[in-house]
Design a protein around this motif. Structure first.
Motif, PDB file in Angstrom:
ATOM      1  N   GLN A   1       0.824  -1.200   0.000  1.00 25.29           N
ATOM      2  CA  GLN A   1       0.000   0.000   0.000  1.00 25.29           C
ATOM      3  C   GLN A   1       0.857   1.249   0.000  1.00 25.29           C
ATOM      4  N   THR A   2       0.330   2.297  -0.625  1.00 27.29           N
ATOM      5  CA  THR A   2       0.977   3.601  -0.619  1.00 27.29           C
ATOM      6  C   THR A   2       0.024   4.596   0.026  1.00 27.29           C
ATOM      7  N   PHE A   3       0.511   5.308   1.030  1.00 28.76           N
ATOM      8  CA  PHE A   3      -0.292   6.322   1.705  1.00 28.76           C
ATOM      9  C   PHE A   3       0.103   7.691   1.176  1.00 28.76           C
ATOM     10  N   GLY A   4      -0.844   8.635   1.172  1.00 31.56           N
ATOM     11  CA  GLY A   4      -0.513   9.958   0.665  1.00 31.56           C
ATOM     12  C   GLY A   4      -1.507  11.016   1.085  1.00 31.56           C
ATOM     13  N   LEU A   5      -1.189  12.232   0.694  1.00 27.35           N
ATOM     14  CA  LEU A   5      -2.023  13.398   0.930  1.00 27.35           C
ATOM     15  C   LEU A   5      -2.349  14.039  -0.406  1.00 27.35           C
ATOM     16  N   LYS A   6      -3.486  14.722  -0.460  1.00 28.89           N
ATOM     17  CA  LYS A   6      -3.855  15.432  -1.678  1.00 28.89           C
ATOM     18  C   LYS A   6      -4.613  16.692  -1.319  1.00 28.89           C
ATOM     19  N   ALA A   7      -4.499  17.695  -2.169  1.00 28.25           N
ATOM     20  CA  ALA A   7      -5.204  18.967  -1.958  1.00 28.25           C
ATOM     21  C   ALA A   7      -5.314  19.680  -3.297  1.00 28.25           C
ATOM     22  N   GLY A   8      -6.337  20.533  -3.400  1.00 31.05           N
ATOM     23  CA  GLY A   8      -6.492  21.280  -4.634  1.00 31.05           C
ATOM     24  C   GLY A   8      -7.733  22.141  -4.631  1.00 31.05           C
ATOM     25  N   ALA A   9      -8.122  22.557  -5.826  1.00 32.38           N
ATOM     26  CA  ALA A   9      -9.233  23.490  -6.007  1.00 32.38           C
ATOM     27  C   ALA A   9     -10.470  22.763  -6.531  1.00 32.38           C
ATOM     28  N   ASN A  10     -11.623  23.232  -6.104  1.00 29.70           N
ATOM     29  CA  ASN A  10     -12.924  22.773  -6.591  1.00 29.70           C
ATOM     30  C   ASN A  10     -13.583  23.892  -7.389  1.00 29.70           C
ATOM     31  N   VAL A  11     -14.202  23.544  -8.487  1.00 30.58           N
ATOM     32  CA  VAL A  11     -15.102  24.440  -9.202  1.00 30.58           C
ATOM     33  C   VAL A  11     -16.432  23.701  -9.212  1.00 30.58           C
ATOM     34  N   SER A  12     -17.375  24.164  -8.373  1.00 28.31           N
ATOM     35  CA  SER A  12     -18.610  23.413  -8.172  1.00 28.31           C
ATOM     36  C   SER A  12     -19.829  24.178  -8.668  1.00 28.31           C
ATOM     37  N   SER A  13     -20.880  23.421  -8.911  1.00 30.19           N
ATOM     38  CA  SER A  13     -22.158  23.999  -9.320  1.00 30.19           C
ATOM     39  C   SER A  13     -23.262  23.081  -8.832  1.00 30.19           C
ATOM     40  N   VAL A  14     -24.485  23.544  -8.933  1.00 30.92           N
ATOM     41  CA  VAL A  14     -25.655  22.749  -8.583  1.00 30.92           C
ATOM     42  C   VAL A  14     -26.588  22.782  -9.786  1.00 30.92           C
ATOM     43  N   SER A  15     -26.969  21.617 -10.277  1.00 34.74           N
ATOM     44  CA  SER A  15     -27.844  21.545 -11.451  1.00 34.74           C
ATOM     45  C   SER A  15     -29.212  22.120 -11.133  1.00 34.74           C
ATOM     46  N   ASN A  16     -29.876  22.649 -12.152  1.00 33.49           N
ATOM     47  CA  ASN A  16     -31.245  23.172 -12.072  1.00 33.49           C
ATOM     48  C   ASN A  16     -31.427  24.307 -11.074  1.00 33.49           C
ATOM     49  N   SER A  17     -30.356  25.026 -10.731  1.00 36.24           N
ATOM     50  CA  SER A  17     -30.510  26.191  -9.847  1.00 36.24           C
ATOM     51  C   SER A  17     -30.472  27.436 -10.727  1.00 36.24           C
ATOM     52  N   ASP A  18     -31.520  28.231 -10.655  1.00 36.53           N
ATOM     53  CA  ASP A  18     -31.682  29.390 -11.524  1.00 36.53           C
ATOM     54  C   ASP A  18     -30.652  30.470 -11.220  1.00 36.53           C
ATOM     55  N   ASP A  19     -30.208  31.179 -12.273  1.00 33.20           N
ATOM     56  CA  ASP A  19     -29.281  32.312 -12.155  1.00 33.20           C
ATOM     57  C   ASP A  19     -28.046  31.970 -11.331  1.00 33.20           C
ATOM     58  N   SER A  20     -27.527  30.767 -11.495  1.00 33.00           N
ATOM     59  CA  SER A  20     -26.370  30.365 -10.705  1.00 33.00           C
ATOM     60  C   SER A  20     -25.103  30.323 -11.541  1.00 33.00           C
ATOM     61  N   LYS A  21     -23.984  30.452 -10.832  1.00 31.99           N
ATOM     62  CA  LYS A  21     -22.658  30.385 -11.443  1.00 31.99           C
ATOM     63  C   LYS A  21     -21.811  29.421 -10.624  1.00 31.99           C
ATOM     64  N   ALA A  22     -20.716  29.004 -11.215  1.00 34.16           N
ATOM     65  CA  ALA A  22     -19.792  28.120 -10.511  1.00 34.16           C
ATOM     66  C   ALA A  22     -19.193  28.826  -9.304  1.00 34.16           C
ATOM     67  N   LYS A  23     -18.921  28.047  -8.275  1.00 29.84           N
ATOM     68  CA  LYS A  23     -18.323  28.551  -7.046  1.00 29.84           C
ATOM     69  C   LYS A  23     -16.966  27.879  -6.868  1.00 29.84           C
ATOM     70  N   PHE A  24     -15.976  28.665  -6.490  1.00 26.11           N
ATOM     71  CA  PHE A  24     -14.648  28.124  -6.242  1.00 26.11           C
ATOM     72  C   PHE A  24     -14.520  27.730  -4.784  1.00 26.11           C
ATOM     73  N   GLY A  25     -13.873  26.612  -4.535  1.00 23.56           N
ATOM     74  CA  GLY A  25     -13.629  26.121  -3.186  1.00 23.56           C
ATOM     75  C   GLY A  25     -12.343  25.305  -3.184  1.00 23.56           C
ATOM     76  N   PHE A  26     -12.190  24.469  -2.176  1.00 23.54           N
ATOM     77  CA  PHE A  26     -10.995  23.631  -2.126  1.00 23.54           C
ATOM     78  C   PHE A  26     -11.338  22.282  -1.511  1.00 23.54           C
ATOM     79  N   TYR A  27     -10.416  21.347  -1.703  1.00 23.57           N
ATOM     80  CA  TYR A  27     -10.515  20.040  -1.065  1.00 23.57           C
ATOM     81  C   TYR A  27      -9.143  19.671  -0.524  1.00 23.57           C
ATOM     82  N   ALA A  28      -9.113  18.833   0.507  1.00 20.27           N
ATOM     83  CA  ALA A  28      -7.855  18.358   1.083  1.00 20.27           C
ATOM     84  C   ALA A  28      -8.134  17.089   1.861  1.00 20.27           C
ATOM     85  N   GLY A  29      -7.178  16.179   1.846  1.00 22.62           N
ATOM     86  CA  GLY A  29      -7.363  14.953   2.601  1.00 22.62           C
ATOM     87  C   GLY A  29      -6.253  13.950   2.394  1.00 22.62           C
TER      88      GLY A  29
END
Length: 185
Positions: free
Chosen positions: A19-47
């Motif tokens: 097994q290989t253990f590791g860490l990862k992190a980066g950026a999220n560009v998220s959205s929600v389907s069928n939501s009116d007048d919406s745009k992508a939101k920037f966030g992050f993930y790590a783990g």
């Protein structure tokens, strides 16, 4: 019986060393389907992750991630919905080359926080958002060295995130790009 226990102990020891253990992190560009007048939101993930080889070119990679998702709204009453999850992706990986891999698998996400924010105000939205979200991930990665790599992934939501929703389903969608670090290579 002793042979069976001895064989099982050798198999477990061999698997744990592979097994290989590791860490990862980066950026999220998220959205929600069928939501009116919406745009992508920037966030992050790590783990963290563990990569378990199944064969020469195939492996299984379970992960535990903090995952910031949501959506932004434009127009009168600019605002956003911020959704924080603990996500557990379980990716099946195929190594196309020694450095390049493709991956696919489910992502199980558990809501830890939901906030609606608008001009100067905010409120807890956890009562309106389902506590569990299932998604399907598809991605690719490249290991620059045995320890450092980069990956991209898109996770398409399968479940409706809104409680008691009578309209079209609202589903998370998130594009992730980030870096990985593997220990002990």
């Amino acid at each position: 019986m002793k042979k069976l226990i001895f064989t099982a102990a050798i198999a477990i020891f061999g698997l744990s060393n592979a097994q290989t253990f590791g860490l990862k992190a980066g950026a999220n560009v998220s959205s929600v389907s069928n939501s009116d007048d919406s745009k992508a939101k920037f966030g992050f993930y790590a783990g963290a992750f563990v990569n378990v080889p199944l064969a020469e070119s195939f492996s299984l990679q379970p992960e535990v991630l903090y995952n910031g998702k949501g959506v932004k709204y434009d127009g009168p009453g600019d605002g956003s919905t911020n959704l924080d999850y603990i996500s557990v992706p379980v990716m099946f990986q195929y190594k196309a080359t020694p450095q390049f891999y493709l991956e696919a698998g489910p992502e199980f996400s558990f809501l830890i926080s939901a906030k609606d924010k608008w001009d100067g105000g905010s409120e807890d939205a956890k009562d309106f958002i389902n506590g569990f979200d299932l998604g399907i991930g598809l991605g690719a990665g490249y290991d620059f060295t045995p320890n450092f790599g980069a990956n991209i992934r898109y996770v398409a939501g399968v479940t409706d995130i809104a409680k008691e929703n009578e309209d079209d389903a609202l589903r998370n969608g998130v594009f992730q790009f980030g870096l990985t670090y593997k220990f002990g290579k």
